[in-house]
Design an enzyme around this catalytic site. Structure first.
Site, PDB file in Angstrom:
ATOM      1  N   LYS B  45       0.876  -1.041  -0.381  1.00 17.02           N
ATOM      2  CA  LYS B  45       0.224   0.090  -0.194  1.00 17.02           C
ATOM      3  C   LYS B  45       0.921   1.026  -0.517  1.00 17.02           C
ATOM      4  O   LYS B  45       1.518   1.614   0.993  1.00 17.02           O
ATOM      5  CB  LYS B  45      -1.106  -0.348   1.259  1.00 17.02           C
ATOM      6  CG  LYS B  45      -1.720   1.150   1.573  1.00 17.02           C
ATOM      7  CD  LYS B  45      -3.227   0.865   1.937  1.00 17.02           C
ATOM      8  CE  LYS B  45      -4.276   2.035   2.033  1.00 17.02           C
ATOM      9  NZ  LYS B  45      -4.266   3.078   0.443  1.00 17.02           N
ATOM     10  N   GLY B  72      -7.804   8.171  -0.427  1.00 17.16           N
ATOM     11  CA  GLY B  72      -6.794   8.922   0.252  1.00 17.16           C
ATOM     12  C   GLY B  72      -5.513   8.799   0.577  1.00 17.16           C
ATOM     13  O   GLY B  72      -5.021   9.553   1.671  1.00 17.16           O
ATOM     14  N   CYS B 129      -1.778   9.083  -7.987  1.00 17.39           N
ATOM     15  CA  CYS B 129      -2.911   9.261  -7.142  1.00 17.39           C
ATOM     16  C   CYS B 129      -3.829  10.046  -7.660  1.00 17.39           C
ATOM     17  O   CYS B 129      -4.066  11.044  -7.061  1.00 17.39           O
ATOM     18  CB  CYS B 129      -2.926   9.158  -6.122  1.00 17.39           C
ATOM     19  SG  CYS B 129      -4.340   8.824  -4.717  1.00 17.39           S
ATOM     20  N   LYS B 164       5.089   4.756 -11.462  1.00 15.05           N
ATOM     21  CA  LYS B 164       3.857   3.848 -11.819  1.00 15.05           C
ATOM     22  C   LYS B 164       2.580   5.447 -12.464  1.00 15.05           C
ATOM     23  O   LYS B 164       2.682   6.689 -12.238  1.00 15.05           O
ATOM     24  CB  LYS B 164       3.358   3.652 -10.603  1.00 15.05           C
ATOM     25  CG  LYS B 164       1.409   3.569 -10.797  1.00 15.05           C
ATOM     26  CD  LYS B 164       1.130   2.658  -9.279  1.00 15.05           C
ATOM     27  CE  LYS B 164      -0.483   1.769  -9.930  1.00 15.05           C
ATOM     28  NZ  LYS B 164      -0.952   1.236  -8.457  1.00 15.05           N
ATOM     29  N   ILE B 190      -1.536   1.033 -15.843  1.00 12.01           N
ATOM     30  CA  ILE B 190      -2.034   2.073 -15.249  1.00 12.01           C
ATOM     31  C   ILE B 190      -2.369   2.300 -13.524  1.00 12.01           C
ATOM     32  O   ILE B 190      -3.422   1.298 -13.371  1.00 12.01           O
ATOM     33  CB  ILE B 190      -3.226   2.855 -16.247  1.00 12.01           C
ATOM     34  CG1 ILE B 190      -4.583   1.369 -16.433  1.00 12.01           C
ATOM     35  CG2 ILE B 190      -2.600   2.509 -18.172  1.00 12.01           C
ATOM     36  CD1 ILE B 190      -5.831   2.651 -17.436  1.00 12.01           C
ATOM     37  N   GLY B 244      -4.642  -3.550 -14.532  1.00 15.79           N
ATOM     38  CA  GLY B 244      -5.897  -2.977 -15.370  1.00 15.79           C
ATOM     39  C   GLY B 244      -6.704  -3.850 -15.892  1.00 15.79           C
ATOM     40  O   GLY B 244      -6.803  -3.845 -16.664  1.00 15.79           O
ATOM     41  N   GLY B 245      -8.047  -4.369 -14.763  1.00 11.55           N
ATOM     42  CA  GLY B 245      -8.176  -5.208 -14.569  1.00 11.55           C
ATOM     43  C   GLY B 245      -7.544  -7.125 -15.214  1.00 11.55           C
ATOM     44  O   GLY B 245      -9.222  -7.767 -15.933  1.00 11.55           O
ATOM     45  N   GLY B 266      -4.993  -6.163  -9.174  1.00  8.50           N
ATOM     46  CA  GLY B 266      -5.262  -5.213  -8.284  1.00  8.50           C
ATOM     47  C   GLY B 266      -6.963  -5.531  -7.882  1.00  8.50           C
ATOM     48  O   GLY B 266      -7.001  -6.028  -7.002  1.00  8.50           O
TER      49      GLY B 266
END
Lengths: 243, 309
Positions: B45, B72, B129, B164, B190, B244-245, B266
């Site tokens: 994280k 956040g 972010c 990233k 991404i 991504g997915g 992810g």
């Protein structure tokens, strides 16, 4: 231990307007009152978390409210269908050996019915009361010591929180356990603290991971620290919650 | 045993399956479900210089084909991470990459120095972010700022440096080239896609809106990610970690075909907590069953076949 289970649906049946029971057979699964499972639903990115309402002899009972895609998928499952769920998650209620008052509001009655059963098994005196919108919103085949409905169509008329002071005076509980909408829990905690009574409340929040990593269901406690409903909860001491 | 190892510009991993920052915590919670040490690497994280409590209010919302988050960057801060988490990861032989997010330019440098001193072997710079107003987003969307930042971290950090990238830019190739020129060893792409989740309800004659502004992830963004990885791979020659997915072996093949060398899983971790290890096993089985010598050979075969089509 938390894991993924492949269960089998043994029954899906309507419990009330918008409420359904599903019974799942899953060998070796066990949970404590207040813990939850997360069900994998077709065409949904996230699993759907549900409190365990009962868990005995390898059969889990869940009471759920129809809300959308996920719960519609579960409602349409048939006897014999496979169901993928993970759990048990969360901390569960911590039982006392002293007389306790148990309150469920709406679908929030599910985990506290399980709690009532655990108290009964331990031989600890407890009283369970429930509040609902109207008589059609009360799940079938449940036993409560007192019921109130907002419209008075069954039991006492008015929100369950209106009767809390009388309940406390008459029953003199050592602790209060509750699950229901946030606004109801807040009022219960407020009243209980006036009488100096401890509370344990089961909270609800949309979740992604169920294990505390995504921080999606975090709430801020009175001490300023964050806590996740999924891992640090869903049961909290009412005194710790910042409303 | 099939050879799944990858050498990503000097970053050697036992296999190309990684877990994406923010979806794996610091690995400990997945212990019950799988052997985390079998994963190529976990990306922690995002960690900031000071602890962050994250955003208040609604933080997640499921969408039609994914989810939106606005956490956040809630995290314990680098000090607590080094004291409490790092020793456990080392002890359990979990391969990890530290994702760092500064609130300012100087914080990134400071974090880079700390990681250098702690001999962290790889860091991923969170340059993108979408849920924090000050800080990382501006570095990720302007090639000049990104160049200065990556270069400054490069000057204080000698381990493997991963940039990233955010897809929320007009031309991702310019950003990727800037990262490469500034000294990044790898690119990961991404990050989440800027999005709004809206729910409308109608109760007793009145409409209500629930809303979240945040980053979209999950299968809905896979086409966006494939396009971005494809563009980046044409523009730079450093390795790319695609994400991504991704939730299946076929998704991995798709990402290989557009230029990704390794992969991060992810959102799928939330739904299928064993998926990272499952994909490692499935990849090994596919390679073995189809008679390839290694993951590298499979990767080259996919790309060659497609080139010759």
């Amino acid at each position: 231990m938390k894991k993924i289970y492949k269960g089998r649906v043994t029954e899906v049946k309507q419990a009330a307007t918008d409420l359904y029971y599903i019974k799942i057979s899953a060998a070796n699964f066990s949970a404590n009152a207040g813990q939850f499972i997360s069900v994998l639903c077709d065409n949904c990115t996230l699993r759907r978390p549900f409190s365990v309402m009962d868990c005995e002899n390898g059969v889990i009972t869940i009471l759920f409210k129809l809300k959308g895609k996920g719960t519609n998928y579960i409602k349409n499952l048939k006897e014999g269908d496979d169901i993928d769920f993970s759990g048990p998650f969360g901390n569960g209620f911590s039982l006392t050996d002293k007389r306790s008052l148990i309150i469920g509001a709406g679908v929030g009655v599910a985990p506290v019915l399980f709690l009532k059963k655990e108290f009964d098994k331990k031989g600890v005196e407890s009283r369970i009361i429930g509040g609902f919108l109207n008589k059609d919103a009360i799940p079938a085949n449940i036993n409560l010591d007192m019921i109130s409905t907002d419209d008075g169509s069954l039991g006492k008329k008015g929100s369950i929180v209106n009767f809390l002071k009388d309940e406390i005076k008459n029953y003199a509980p050592y602790r209060i356990y509750a699950c229901g909408p946030s606004i109801v829990l807040e009022k219960i905690c407020e009243t209980a603290s006036q009488y100096g009574i401890q509370t344990q409340i089961a909270m609800e929040k949309e979740m992604a991971c169920s294990i505390g990593v995504c921080r999606g269901c975090a709430i801020t406690l009175k001490n300023g620290k964050n806590a996740t409903v999924c891992k640090d909860g869903p049961v909290f001491s009412g005194e710790d919650i910042k409303w | 045993m099939v050879d799944l190892s990858v050498n990503l510009n000097g970053l050697i991993l036992k296999n190309p399956i990684l877990t994406a920052s923010g979806t794996y915590g610091y690995a400990d919670e997945y212990d019950d479900f799988l052997s985390v040490k079998n994963i190529g690497a976990i990306v922690t994280k995002a960690i900031s210089l000071e602890p962050r409590s994250g955003n208040t209010g609604r933080r997640i919302m499921e969408t039609d084909a994914g989810m939106i988050n606005s956490i956040g960057l809630e995290n314990m801060g680098i000090k607590a991470f080094l004291e409490n988490v790092l020793p456990k990861l080392e002890e359990e032989r979990i391969s990890y990459i530290v994702n760092i997010a500064g609130a300012t330019f100087d914080e990134y440098i400071e974090l880079g120095k700390i990681c250098e001193n702690s001999r962290i072997r790889a860091i991923e710079l969170n340059l993108s972010c979408p849920n924090v107003h000050a800080g990382c987003l501006e570095f990720g969307t302007d090639e000049g700022s990104l160049y200065s930042l990556v270069n400054a971290v490069r000057n204080v950090y000698s381990g493997k440096l991963i940039a990233k990238l955010t897809p929320n830019v007009t031309d991702i190739t310019k950003i990727a080239i800037a990262a490469q020129n500034a000294g990044a060893d790898l690119i990961s792409a991404i990050n989440t896609v800027k999005a709004s989740g809206v729910r409308i309800s109608y109760v007793r004659g009145k409409f209500y809106q629930e809303r979240i502004n945040g980053g979209l992830s999950g299968m809905g963004i896979k086409p966006v990610a494939l396009r971005a990885v494809s563009s980046i791979s044409e523009a730079v020659n450093i390795p790319i970690i695609g994400m991504g997915g991704i939730s299946s072996l076929n998704d991995i093949f798709e990402f290989i075909s557009v230029g990704a060398d390794a992969f991060q899983i992810g959102t799928a971790n939330f739904t299928h907590p064993t998926i990272a290890e499952d994909l490692v096993n499935q990849l090994a089985e596919f390679i073995e069953y189809n008679g390839f010598a290694s993951y590298e050979e499979l990767k080259n075969k996919i790309r060659e076949d497609i080139k010759n089509e």
